[in-house]
Write a protein that holds these residues in place. Structure first.
Motif, PDB file in Angstrom:
ATOM      1  N   GLU A  33      27.277  51.124 -38.685  1.00  0.00           N
ATOM      2  CA  GLU A  33      28.292  50.406 -37.918  1.00  0.00           C
ATOM      3  C   GLU A  33      28.775  49.141 -38.628  1.00  0.00           C
ATOM      4  O   GLU A  33      29.631  48.428 -38.116  1.00  0.00           O
ATOM      5  CB  GLU A  33      27.743  50.031 -36.535  1.00  0.00           C
ATOM      6  CG  GLU A  33      27.423  51.227 -35.656  1.00  0.00           C
ATOM      7  CD  GLU A  33      28.650  52.077 -35.370  1.00  0.00           C
ATOM      8  OE1 GLU A  33      29.704  51.527 -35.018  1.00  0.00           O
ATOM      9  OE2 GLU A  33      28.554  53.309 -35.531  1.00  0.00           O
ATOM     10  N   GLY A  34      28.217  48.876 -39.799  1.00  0.00           N
ATOM     11  CA  GLY A  34      28.576  47.661 -40.517  1.00  0.00           C
ATOM     12  C   GLY A  34      29.080  47.977 -41.913  1.00  0.00           C
ATOM     13  O   GLY A  34      29.522  49.086 -42.204  1.00  0.00           O
ATOM     14  N   TYR A  35      29.006  46.967 -42.792  1.00  0.00           N
ATOM     15  CA  TYR A  35      29.429  47.193 -44.175  1.00  0.00           C
ATOM     16  C   TYR A  35      28.666  46.254 -45.103  1.00  0.00           C
ATOM     17  O   TYR A  35      28.063  45.266 -44.669  1.00  0.00           O
ATOM     18  CB  TYR A  35      30.937  47.013 -44.335  1.00  0.00           C
ATOM     19  CG  TYR A  35      31.466  45.594 -44.210  1.00  0.00           C
ATOM     20  CD1 TYR A  35      31.619  44.781 -45.339  1.00  0.00           C
ATOM     21  CD2 TYR A  35      31.847  45.065 -42.987  1.00  0.00           C
ATOM     22  CE1 TYR A  35      32.123  43.493 -45.242  1.00  0.00           C
ATOM     23  CE2 TYR A  35      32.353  43.775 -42.870  1.00  0.00           C
ATOM     24  CZ  TYR A  35      32.494  42.994 -44.003  1.00  0.00           C
ATOM     25  OH  TYR A  35      32.989  41.720 -43.906  1.00  0.00           O
ATOM     26  N   SER A  36      28.700  46.610 -46.379  1.00  0.00           N
ATOM     27  CA  SER A  36      28.134  45.753 -47.418  1.00  0.00           C
ATOM     28  C   SER A  36      29.270  45.092 -48.185  1.00  0.00           C
ATOM     29  O   SER A  36      30.336  45.692 -48.376  1.00  0.00           O
ATOM     30  CB  SER A  36      27.271  46.570 -48.383  1.00  0.00           C
ATOM     31  OG  SER A  36      26.184  47.165 -47.703  1.00  0.00           O
ATOM     32  N   PHE A  37      29.019  43.872 -48.627  1.00  0.00           N
ATOM     33  CA  PHE A  37      30.008  43.099 -49.379  1.00  0.00           C
ATOM     34  C   PHE A  37      29.456  42.827 -50.766  1.00  0.00           C
ATOM     35  O   PHE A  37      28.301  42.423 -50.905  1.00  0.00           O
ATOM     36  CB  PHE A  37      30.288  41.780 -48.663  1.00  0.00           C
ATOM     37  CG  PHE A  37      31.228  40.857 -49.404  1.00  0.00           C
ATOM     38  CD1 PHE A  37      32.582  40.852 -49.111  1.00  0.00           C
ATOM     39  CD2 PHE A  37      30.752  39.978 -50.383  1.00  0.00           C
ATOM     40  CE1 PHE A  37      33.450  39.995 -49.781  1.00  0.00           C
ATOM     41  CE2 PHE A  37      31.610  39.130 -51.063  1.00  0.00           C
ATOM     42  CZ  PHE A  37      32.966  39.138 -50.759  1.00  0.00           C
ATOM     43  N   MET A  38      30.288  43.029 -51.784  1.00  0.00           N
ATOM     44  CA  MET A  38      29.850  42.817 -53.159  1.00  0.00           C
ATOM     45  C   MET A  38      30.923  42.092 -53.949  1.00  0.00           C
ATOM     46  O   MET A  38      32.092  42.502 -53.947  1.00  0.00           O
ATOM     47  CB  MET A  38      29.561  44.159 -53.839  1.00  0.00           C
ATOM     48  CG  MET A  38      28.370  44.912 -53.269  1.00  0.00           C
ATOM     49  SD  MET A  38      28.551  46.712 -53.426  1.00  0.00           S
ATOM     50  CE  MET A  38      29.722  47.054 -52.114  1.00  0.00           C
ATOM     51  N   SER A  39      30.536  41.005 -54.601  1.00  0.00           N
ATOM     52  CA  SER A  39      31.389  40.328 -55.569  1.00  0.00           C
ATOM     53  C   SER A  39      30.518  39.955 -56.755  1.00  0.00           C
ATOM     54  O   SER A  39      29.314  40.248 -56.769  1.00  0.00           O
ATOM     55  CB  SER A  39      32.033  39.079 -54.960  1.00  0.00           C
ATOM     56  OG  SER A  39      31.067  38.064 -54.751  1.00  0.00           O
ATOM     57  N   GLN A  40      31.090  39.301 -57.750  1.00  0.00           N
ATOM     58  CA  GLN A  40      30.320  38.946 -58.941  1.00  0.00           C
ATOM     59  C   GLN A  40      29.136  38.036 -58.595  1.00  0.00           C
ATOM     60  O   GLN A  40      28.069  38.132 -59.189  1.00  0.00           O
ATOM     61  CB  GLN A  40      31.232  38.242 -59.950  1.00  0.00           C
ATOM     62  CG  GLN A  40      30.518  37.871 -61.248  1.00  0.00           C
ATOM     63  CD  GLN A  40      31.461  37.253 -62.267  1.00  0.00           C
ATOM     64  OE1 GLN A  40      32.672  37.316 -62.116  1.00  0.00           O
ATOM     65  NE2 GLN A  40      30.889  36.651 -63.295  1.00  0.00           N
TER      66      GLN A  40
END
Length: 421
Positions: A232-239
């Motif tokens: 029901e959610g999400y993962s966040f990815m940046s440098q």
């Protein structure tokens, strides 16, 4: 001197005939006359066809939770004229609003006498700037329309955000994605970070070109940062940042993207804890975005006023109520892509009922029905009477009321009065 909001409301009504006025001359005159207050605020500037209001709401909720004193400017307002301008989650008080209008009035009067009077919107932006200078540690400003020519573009922000781009307000902004992207990209400032959520190839290139010309660090969704749906959610990815299990309170998959733009922006601001910000997204509220205004019966309002917003509404209602009968009470302004939107809505809802509301730009029910794909489209001229008639018969069914953000505050007030009888 103004002493009451009634006087100010009349003052604004008298200026409506000025319409939308291009150019920054009036804004610059007002700012210079008041010692350039825009230079004394720490502002985040947000533009986009869709998602700018939700992105602002996510950022505001996170910043408030972390102790920031946040002013914000939104357009259109979801209620009275004061509800363009907020301190934390409360509209600017009548007393402060009247004070700033009186502060501005001598400059406005001089411009009027020179036959270059500022519009209602320009005056509201000035009030928001003055209020932000006096009351905020950080300010969030949403453009009214476009970007490069918008009155808010006098700001010297610490961060700019462009959410999503679609064909809307084409009479003012252009009738191609590239033209509209160019308008939105006009908020990009020299050496100021820009977070972009645009997805069309041609729009992304326009934003990249503007960023390069302005030496502005660009953080492009899907390139500099990503999201991955999980349960029901999400993962966040940046440098520099990886966060798992982010959940958002606002319904619809599109709100995951809006919140990720907010999170990317927040991660670039000094003194903000990104993990705490992501946790704040679980309790953000925002009027008019698939908002349930009655639970028995189920009545939902949504500002699906253009094609992207319509597609998001359809996705969200199907996701939220897959097995229930769904009726849509709908109206829209005349300048919207109705020939594209209405057939999609009729395919998604069991019944679509066309209506109208008091606004000089509102479509008639008959005009809306002319785009219908059904043999006998349903028309009602009085939306209040229609709600009264079907209220008791809704039972377990769902009524969605959508189509114009200018209409929804009227609907919400009416339904609240009805529930409290």
């Amino acid at each position: 001197m103004f002493t009451t909001m009634e006087q100010i409301n009349q003052f604004f009504n008298d200026r409506k005939g000025l319409g939308i006025k291009p150019g920054f001359g009036r804004m610059i005159n007002m700012l210079e006359a008041l010692n350039n207050p825009h230079k004394d605020i720490k502002a985040v500037h947000i533009a986009g066809t869709n998602g700018k209001g939700s992105t602002l709401a996510f950022m505001k909720g996170a910043l408030i939770d972390q102790g920031f004193r946040v002013t914000s400017f939104v357009s259109p307002s979801f209620g009275s004229v004061r509800e363009h301008i907020f301190l934390q989650n409360e509209p600017i008080s009548e007393e402060r609003f009247i004070h700033y209008i009186n502060t501005l009035y001598p400059v406005v009067k001089e411009l009027d006498e020179n036959e270059d009077g500022p519009s209602e919107f320009e005056i509201l932006v000035m009030v928001a700037i003055l209020f932000s200078r006096d009351d905020s540690t950080i300010s969030l400003f949403e453009t009214g329309m476009g970007g490069s020519g918008d009155s808010t573009n006098v700001l010297e922000p610490v961060l700019s955000i462009i959410t999503m781009i679609d064909l809307d307000h084409t009479a003012f902004l252009g009738d191609t994605i590239e033209a509209i992207a160019s308008q939105k990209a006009g908020i990009i400032k020299n050496r100021t970070p820009i977070v972009s959520g645009v997805t069309q190839v041609e729009a992304k290139q326009v934003v990249k070109d503007y960023a390069v010309r302005n030496n502005a660090p660009l953080y492009q969704w899907g390139e500099a940062f990503y999201i991955s749906e999980k349960d029901e959610g999400y993962s966040f990815m940046s440098q520099d940042l990886v966060l798992e299990g982010i959940r958002v309170s606002l319904p619809g998959k599109h709100q995951q993207k809006n919140s990720s733009l907010a999170l990317m922006g927040l991660s670039l601001l000094k003194g903000v804890n990104s993990e705490e910000a992501a946790n704040s997204f679980q309790k953000v509220k925002y009027s008019g975005r698939f908002e349930t205004i009655s639970s028995k019966p189920t009545v939902i309002i949504d500002g699906a006023h253009n094609l992207s917003g319509t597609e998001s509404l359809i996705d969200t209602v199907n996701q939220s109520y897959p097995h229930k009968k769904k009726t849509l009470l709908y109206t829209a302004l005349k300048d919207k892509p109705l020939a594209q939107m209405i057939p999609l809505l009729e395919e998604a809802f069991d019944e679509v009922v066309f209506t109208t509301f008091q606004n000089m730009r509102s479509s008639t029910p008959e005009y809306l029905a002319s785009f219908s794909t059904t043999a006998d489209p349903k028309i009602v001229s009085n939306w209040e009477k229609y709600i009264d008639e079907i209220w008791e018969d809704l039972n377990e069914d769902v009524l969605v009321i959508a189509g114009s953000l200018y209409w929804l505050p009227m609907v919400k007030e009416y339904v609240n009065r009805k529930k409290n009888k």
